[in-house]
Design an enzyme around this catalytic site. Structure first.
Site, PDB file in Angstrom:
ATOM      1  N   ASP A 480       0.883  -1.214   0.096  1.00  0.00           N
ATOM      2  CA  ASP A 480      -0.040   0.038   0.032  1.00  0.00           C
ATOM      3  C   ASP A 480       0.976   1.292  -0.159  1.00  0.00           C
ATOM      4  O   ASP A 480       2.028   1.213   0.216  1.00  0.00           O
ATOM      5  CB  ASP A 480      -0.885  -0.005   1.174  1.00  0.00           C
ATOM      6  CG  ASP A 480      -2.359   0.545   1.108  1.00  0.00           C
ATOM      7  OD1 ASP A 480      -2.568   1.331   0.166  1.00  0.00           O
ATOM      8  OD2 ASP A 480      -3.298   0.225   1.670  1.00  0.00           O
ATOM      9  N   ASP A 550     -11.002   2.157  -3.249  1.00  0.00           N
ATOM     10  CA  ASP A 550     -11.339   1.611  -1.875  1.00  0.00           C
ATOM     11  C   ASP A 550     -12.835   1.581  -1.804  1.00  0.00           C
ATOM     12  O   ASP A 550     -13.722   1.340  -1.063  1.00  0.00           O
ATOM     13  CB  ASP A 550     -11.016   2.750  -0.800  1.00  0.00           C
ATOM     14  CG  ASP A 550      -9.664   2.518  -0.552  1.00  0.00           C
ATOM     15  OD1 ASP A 550      -9.120   1.426  -0.493  1.00  0.00           O
ATOM     16  OD2 ASP A 550      -9.095   3.221   0.483  1.00  0.00           O
TER      17      ASP A 550
END
Ligand code: GLA
Length: 738
Positions: A480, A550
């Site tokens: 990430d 997301d």
């Protein structure tokens, strides 16, 4: 046959006339026409040509559908004078220009020399061909700055890869203020529309279109990373081109740092597209004898519309870009804990989820954020890559062993380039981050960016990950990257070297990925950046999949995924089935709908399985099994976007076909019913017209009068009528060649 002297002389004459011709077994060819000084690359359905003009400049000559092998492109010449104001340099279609000589457009490269001189004019020197790559060398008219251009055409798609290496062969350092990989010219015309992608957190991949008009559109990231505000991809179509017809030029940059693509129409209606490092705040100090290579810029052309432009990109990614190219293994069905447990991960909780995940056919169990350091929220712990003893008193082994015993492999979330100020790492090394002396350090998600350009930081990050992968049986990292840069200073080096961070950081990031992959060849990696903030052909070369967004609302995802596939293959498009109503917009959708939306890419499950009822597990088990049967087609086949979900459309549909056209799968969605209208007949594309295909529905129903077996021609022209009424309905139908 006797080879006479006359025949030999004739053969030599022919070879001299056509120059050095290179026809590789790989299906692409590079020719140099010595007499006309024209370079020509051919592959698939494309020809790309450029030549050396009468003043030694490299001029773009042709980029379009493949020409006949016998066609000879005329030599490049200086264009006739248009007015007395601008020098001819502004009308020359320079393949790669230095900023100098009165050039007003985006240059290939701009340099400042220590004596204050900033003029650079690049003229042709020589060429060479090694393997499938053509190298063309240019040099400044006076100074020892040498630029080597690389051209490589992909045999399967005709997509050209271009890049440039700038060498400083002078005796002093120079500063490169702009460096593009390439400039691409379109035929001179007013007939163009630009398509590009823009977005924001939880809202990636909006499709935008605008006419190409006098002036310039700049697509860019100034964030130090790829960003989701623009994707490093473009398509320019003829105004009458659409999804299925017409001419489209398209391309994408392979760079995960600040980048720029500029689409420019000038005063004489030349349209040029240049791209490379973002020139904003750029200043790469190049020592004597050193060189700087730009990222690669890939671009292609088709006469078969935007859909084919995407399919060519997908094919390139699958066969040339991805680490496992040309035959990537299919993505396993994964489970990810993030939406279920947030930072509250521990051994029993993860094991309970793993057991439930295994029961529905999941193949990879991934523990997300929260397992390390003092990481109980996004306020602390980042940088301390040691297992949290409270949450995992016996380390990760018991969880990993259980996951393996359940028949899955194990994956882990990391965010290696970041640090929370509240961490042991930052307390020990506050100077390891990007910062400017005496200035505030702006935080994003309570974190700072580690300066990966530093050798000690690079070593720390590599060693932390190498240790993790060496000590634990880990098959997958979700890597990430949850903030953009600010105050991108590097106070440890001399002031005039600090801006090298824009390049050196990314090169070290790539270097770490490369070394980890080499040492741990079985480990697969996902590129994630608060969703789809780090997707580009550079990172795609070193990672196996990407996190799309997301936003996991299955309806919003239809639009986001449609934008995604403009540029990127569904093979890498991770799509999770999550809880309903969704956190992002409180929308409620059936589990089947959520599955079908995610099954158009690489399927994952991110729901809290502790809340599922027995019928949810039954639905999931059935659809996961169905997905495994179609996933190779979905992930690696040809995608046809049949009905667009954009612009408030009431319906959308996609179709994927296996490369041998033996299997196809149709996904169709009804967003909202209006009045009494039936779902429009869906016409398939790309099937083998003469073959017979048998259909069966994975979900939803079709008109009972529909034949169960019919020809490809039937499905493409008579089509299929799906029975969908109400809101948020979904159907999926499989077509198998008999
Ligand atoms: C980012 C990612 C999410 C999740 C969180 C964890 O937001 O995009 O999927 O991994 O970080 O903090």
């Amino acid at each position: 046959m006797r080879v006479t002297r006359a025949v030999v002389v004739m053969l030599i004459a022919i070879i001299v006339a056509i120059g050095d011709a290179h026809a590789a077994a790989s299906g692409q060819s590079i020719h140099f026409d010595q007499a006309n000084k024209v370079f020509r690359l051919d592959a698939a359905k494309v020809t790309y040509a450029f030549g050396v003009d009468d003043k030694g400049r490299l001029q773009s000559l042709y980029w379009g559908p493949r020409l006949d092998a016998s066609d000879r492109l005329p030599p490049a010449v200086t264009p006739p004078k248009a007015d007395g104001i601008d020098g001819d340099i502004n009308r020359v279609r320079q393949e790669y220009s230095g900023w100098g000589g009165g050039l007003y457009y985006e240059p290939g490269v701009k340099i400042t020399f220590p004596d204050g001189n900033r003029d650079l004019e690049l003229h042709y020197q020589s060429y060479s061909i090694k393997g499938d790559t053509l190298y063309v060398t240019l040099k400044d008219i006076e100074r020892a700055i040498v630029v080597t251009l690389e051209y490589e055409m992909d045999a399967g798609t005709g997509i050209v890869r271009r890049s440039a290496t700038i060498s400083n062969q002078t005796a002093t350092p120079v500063v490169i203020e702009q460096a593009n990989a390439a400039t691409w010219f379109l035929p001179r015309s007013r007939d163009y529309t630009l398509r590009f992608l823009s977005g924001r957190w939880a809202g990636e991949n909006d499709i935008n279109e605008r006419l190409v008009q006098p002036g310039k559109t700049v697509l860019e990231s100034r964030r130090g990373t790829t960003g989701m505000q623009n994707e490093p991809w473009f398509a320019v179509r003829r105004n009458d081109a659409d999804e299925t017809h017409g001419q489209v030029w398209f391309g994408a940059l392979a760079w995960s740092g600040s980048w720029q693509i500029a689409i420019e129409q000038d005063q004489v209606e030349q349209v040029r597209i240049s791209g490379g490092f973002n020139p904003f705040d750029f200043g790469y100090k190049l020592a004597p004898g050193a060189s700087l290579s730009t990222p690669s810029f890939y671009a292609g052309v088709t006469t078969d519309g935007l859909g084919e432009a995407s399919r060519l990109m997908h094919r390139l990614e699958l066969t040339k870009i991805l680490p496992q190219a040309p035959a990537p293994r299919v993505r396993p069905v994964l489970y990810n804990s993030w939406e279920a447990t947030g930072f509250k991960v521990d051994e029993p909780g993860q094991i309970a989820l793993a057991e439930k995940a295994a029961s529905i056919g999941v193949e990879r169990f991934v523990m997300d954020d929260g397992w390390f350091g003092a990481r109980n929220s996004d306020k602390g712990g980042l940088g301390d890559w040691v297992v949290n003893q409270q949450k995992f008193p016996h380390g990760l082994k018991p969880l990993i062993d259980r996951v393996h015993a359940l028949g899955m492999d194990f994956g882990l979330w990391v965010e290696p380039e970041m640090v929370n100020p509240d961490s042991d790492l930052y307390r020990a090394h506050p100077d390891w981050v990007l910062y400017m002396n005496g200035r505030p350090r702006t935080e994003g998600r309570n974190q700072l960016v580690l300066n990966l350009a530093r050798a000690d930081v690079r070593a720390y990050v590599y060693n932390a990950l190498d240790k993790l992968l060496s000590e634990n049986d880990i098959a997958f990292l979700k890597w990430d990257y949850n903030r953009s840069w600010s105050e991108p200073g590097w106070p440890a080096v001399a002031p005039d070297e600090q801006k090298n961070v824009y390049v050196d950081f990314i090169r070290n990031y790539y270097g770490i990925l490369q070394e980890l992959r080499k040492k741990h060849p079985k480990v697969e990696i996902e590129s994630c950046s608060s969703g789809g903030g780090r997707i580009d052909l550079g990172v795609m070369h070193l990672t196996d999949e990407v996190w799309t967004s997301d936003n996991t609302d299955a309806f919003d995802r239809l639009r986001i995924q449609d934008g995604f596939t403009q540029a990127w293959t569904p093979a890498v498009m991770m799509a999770w089935v999550t809880d309903s109503p969704t956190w992002v917009n409180s929308r409620t959708l059936s589990l089947e709908y959520r599955f079908l939306s995610s099954m158009q890419g690489s399927l994952g499950i991110g729901a809290d399985l502790n809340k599922w009822q027995p019928q949810d597990f039954a639905t999931a088990r059935r659809l996961v099994a169905e997905y495994k049967a179609i996933r190779k087609t979905v992930q690696q086949g040809s995608l046809y976007r049949l009905v667009s979900p954009q612009n408030g459309s009431e319906q959308s549909a996609t179709e994927s076909i296996s490369p041998d056209r033996a299997h196809a799968v149709l996904f169709a969605f009804l967003h909202s019913s209006t009045e009494n209208y039936p779902y429009p007949t869906v016409h398939l594309q790309g099937l083998d017209a003469n073959a017979k295909y048998r259909i069966h529905a994975i979900a939803g129903t079709f008109d009972p009068r529909t034949p169960l077996v019919a020809s490809g021609a039937y499905w493409m022209h008579a089509g299929i009528d799906l029975l969908m009424r109400g809101d948020f309905q979904a159907a999926a139908v499989v077509f198998d060649k008999e």
